[in-house]
Design an enzyme around this catalytic site. Structure first.
Site, PDB file in Angstrom:
ATOM      1  N   ASP A 212      40.179  24.751 -11.381  1.00 47.67           N
ATOM      2  CA  ASP A 212      39.065  25.249 -10.542  1.00 47.67           C
ATOM      3  C   ASP A 212      39.392  25.407  -9.060  1.00 47.67           C
ATOM      4  O   ASP A 212      38.555  25.097  -8.198  1.00 47.67           O
ATOM      5  CB  ASP A 212      37.835  24.335 -10.706  1.00 47.67           C
ATOM      6  CG  ASP A 212      37.327  24.289 -12.135  1.00 47.67           C
ATOM      7  OD1 ASP A 212      37.921  24.942 -13.013  1.00 47.67           O
ATOM      8  OD2 ASP A 212      36.331  23.575 -12.378  1.00 47.67           O
TER       9      ASP A 212
ATOM     10  N   GLU B 210      35.470  27.212 -13.227  1.00 45.94           N
ATOM     11  CA  GLU B 210      34.122  26.882 -13.685  1.00 45.94           C
ATOM     12  C   GLU B 210      33.298  28.145 -13.489  1.00 45.94           C
ATOM     13  O   GLU B 210      33.135  28.619 -12.362  1.00 45.94           O
ATOM     14  CB  GLU B 210      33.549  25.695 -12.901  1.00 45.94           C
ATOM     15  CG  GLU B 210      32.215  25.210 -13.472  1.00 45.94           C
ATOM     16  CD  GLU B 210      31.732  23.888 -12.867  1.00 45.94           C
ATOM     17  OE1 GLU B 210      32.551  23.160 -12.271  1.00 45.94           O
ATOM     18  OE2 GLU B 210      30.525  23.611 -12.996  1.00 45.94           O
TER      19      GLU B 210
ATOM     20  N   LYS C 125      35.431  28.226 -17.964  1.00 43.47           N
ATOM     21  CA  LYS C 125      34.813  27.097 -18.664  1.00 43.47           C
ATOM     22  C   LYS C 125      33.386  26.889 -18.145  1.00 43.47           C
ATOM     23  O   LYS C 125      33.154  26.862 -16.938  1.00 43.47           O
ATOM     24  CB  LYS C 125      35.656  25.828 -18.480  1.00 43.47           C
ATOM     25  CG  LYS C 125      35.854  25.392 -17.041  1.00 43.47           C
ATOM     26  CD  LYS C 125      36.797  24.206 -17.003  1.00 43.47           C
ATOM     27  CE  LYS C 125      36.922  23.573 -15.647  1.00 43.47           C
ATOM     28  NZ  LYS C 125      35.682  23.179 -14.991  1.00 43.47           N
TER      29      LYS C 125
ATOM     30  N   LYS D 211      32.337  20.935 -17.135  1.00 44.75           N
ATOM     31  CA  LYS D 211      33.270  20.302 -16.204  1.00 44.75           C
ATOM     32  C   LYS D 211      34.648  20.157 -16.857  1.00 44.75           C
ATOM     33  O   LYS D 211      35.668  20.237 -16.185  1.00 44.75           O
ATOM     34  CB  LYS D 211      32.732  18.940 -15.737  1.00 44.75           C
ATOM     35  CG  LYS D 211      31.363  19.003 -15.050  1.00 44.75           C
ATOM     36  CD  LYS D 211      31.332  19.965 -13.890  1.00 44.75           C
ATOM     37  CE  LYS D 211      29.964  19.996 -13.205  1.00 44.75           C
ATOM     38  NZ  LYS D 211      29.864  21.077 -12.206  1.00 44.75           N
TER      39      LYS D 211
ATOM     40  N   VAL E 250      40.669  20.682  -8.350  1.00 51.05           N
ATOM     41  CA  VAL E 250      39.487  20.009  -7.794  1.00 51.05           C
ATOM     42  C   VAL E 250      38.331  20.000  -8.803  1.00 51.05           C
ATOM     43  O   VAL E 250      38.273  20.845  -9.686  1.00 51.05           O
ATOM     44  CB  VAL E 250      39.028  20.729  -6.510  1.00 51.05           C
ATOM     45  CG1 VAL E 250      40.090  20.628  -5.440  1.00 51.05           C
ATOM     46  CG2 VAL E 250      38.671  22.199  -6.751  1.00 51.05           C
ATOM     47  N   THR E 251      37.408  19.040  -8.614  1.00 53.91           N
ATOM     48  CA  THR E 251      37.529  17.861  -7.787  1.00 53.91           C
ATOM     49  C   THR E 251      38.053  16.737  -8.668  1.00 53.91           C
ATOM     50  O   THR E 251      37.828  16.731  -9.871  1.00 53.91           O
ATOM     51  CB  THR E 251      36.186  17.435  -7.147  1.00 53.91           C
ATOM     52  OG1 THR E 251      35.229  17.142  -8.176  1.00 53.91           O
ATOM     53  CG2 THR E 251      35.638  18.516  -6.243  1.00 53.91           C
TER      54      THR E 251
ATOM     55  N   CYS F 226      35.787  17.692 -12.339  1.00 50.70           N
ATOM     56  CA  CYS F 226      36.414  18.543 -13.362  1.00 50.70           C
ATOM     57  C   CYS F 226      37.838  18.118 -13.722  1.00 50.70           C
ATOM     58  O   CYS F 226      38.255  18.293 -14.874  1.00 50.70           O
ATOM     59  CB  CYS F 226      36.379  19.996 -12.915  1.00 50.70           C
ATOM     60  SG  CYS F 226      34.696  20.659 -12.945  1.00 50.70           S
TER      61      CYS F 226
ATOM     62  N   GLN G 196      45.307   0.025 -16.881  1.00 50.58           N
ATOM     63  CA  GLN G 196      45.365  -0.443 -18.271  1.00 50.58           C
ATOM     64  C   GLN G 196      46.503   0.232 -19.037  1.00 50.58           C
ATOM     65  O   GLN G 196      46.347   0.654 -20.187  1.00 50.58           O
ATOM     66  CB  GLN G 196      44.032  -0.190 -18.982  1.00 50.58           C
ATOM     67  CG  GLN G 196      42.828  -0.806 -18.275  1.00 50.58           C
ATOM     68  CD  GLN G 196      41.542  -0.586 -19.027  1.00 50.58           C
ATOM     69  OE1 GLN G 196      41.341  -1.158 -20.099  1.00 50.58           O
ATOM     70  NE2 GLN G 196      40.670   0.232 -18.472  1.00 50.58           N
TER      71      GLN G 196
HETATM   72  N1  TIU Z   1      35.382  21.814 -10.528  1.00 51.37           N
HETATM   73  C1  TIU Z   1      34.560  20.799 -10.309  1.00 51.37           C
HETATM   74  O1  TIU Z   1      34.975  19.681 -10.038  1.00 51.37           O
HETATM   75  N2  TIU Z   1      33.202  21.087 -10.324  1.00 51.37           N
HETATM   76  C2  TIU Z   1      32.271  20.382  -9.620  1.00 51.37           C
HETATM   77  O2  TIU Z   1      31.082  20.647  -9.740  1.00 51.37           O
HETATM   78  N3  TIU Z   1      32.733  19.416  -8.788  1.00 51.37           N
HETATM   79  C3  TIU Z   1      32.020  18.694  -7.876  1.00 51.37           C
HETATM   80  O3  TIU Z   1      32.579  17.768  -7.304  1.00 51.37           O
HETATM   81  N4  TIU Z   1      30.752  19.024  -7.615  1.00 51.37           N
END
Ligand code: TIU
Length: 221
Positions: free
Chosen positions: A23, A71, A128, A131, A156-157, A161, A201
């Site tokens: 993303d 996304e 997609k 997430k 990210v993030t 995701c 772990q």
């Molecule tokens: N790609 C992804 O992480 N989508 C999000 O909505 N991330 C947020 O941190 N909001």
């Protein structure tokens, strides 16, 4: 090829590994997109672009498989659960018209991967609706057809995701390595916690390493 990773070395087999870039879209990295509508400072995410670009370039040179994800929802929102669209109090909701086109809608300018990491012809691009990169996508079939068993993650993030996708991959039997300097969160303490919990772990979700460790291994091949 041994990667200096945590919690212990990662045995990378590039012929059966893919670089998965989660993303890295204008919607998350640039002002006026989905990330900013949620109240976030998107400049934090821009800092990882040079490290991501260097890793992508080295991986391409090594002949490795590249997967990009976005996304993205269909224009009619038929793949966007109302619970996702109506959640919280964003300045613009998914599907609303923003400065980069409709928020988080496939094909809109804001939904494109940033120029610095733009996919090359032939690379896999997965749209997609969730997430995770596996939910409601063809990713598992494509990776199986390509004989992939290991995944290197960036993007990210970290705690949303990237972590969701890495957990989905781990449950499907992939060995996963997260590139620490190639992922970022709007909340630095969430990134730190996510990195730590995934490798805890005995690599319960996977390994983590700085991209320099992978770059060094590829250079010594
Ligand atoms: N790609 C992804 O992480 N989508 C999000 O909505 N991330 C947020 O941190 N909001």
């Amino acid at each position: 090829m041994q990667i200096d990773a945590q919690p212990f070395p990662f045995e990378l087999d590039p012929a059966h590994a893919a670089l998965v870039i989660i993303d890295m879209q204008r919607d998350f990295v640039e002002p006026g997109g989905f990330g900013e509508t949620l109240g976030n400072d998107v400049s934090l995410l821009q800092a990882i672009v040079p490290a991501c670009a260097a890793m992508l370039s080295a991986w391409r040179q090594a002949g490795g498989l590249v997967v990009h994800t976005r996304e993205a929802h269909q224009a009619d929102l038929s793949d966007c659960p109302p619970a996702k669209r109506l959640r919280g109090n964003p300045t613009l909701r998914i599907g609303d018209e923003g400065p980069m086109g409709r928020i988080l809608i496939a094909g809109e300018p804001g939904n494109q991967i940033i120029d610095a990491l733009a996919p090359l012809p032939g690379e896999i691009v997965i749209d997609k609706p969730g997430k995770g990169a596996f939910y409601a996508t063809p990713l598992q079939n494509l990776l199986q057809q390509a004989g992939i068993r290991q995944l290197l993650f960036m993007g990210v993030t970290t705690e949303v995701c990237v972590q969701t996708s890495m957990r989905e991959a781990n449950d499907r039997g992939y060995d996963c390595l997260l590139l620490e300097d190639c992922t970022e969160s709007y909340f630095p303490h969430f990134k730190a916690a996510a990195v730590e919990m995934m490798r805890a772990q005995g690599a319960i979700v996977g390994w983590t390493a700085p991209s320099a460790a992978v770059l060094a291994a590829l250079a010594n091949k």
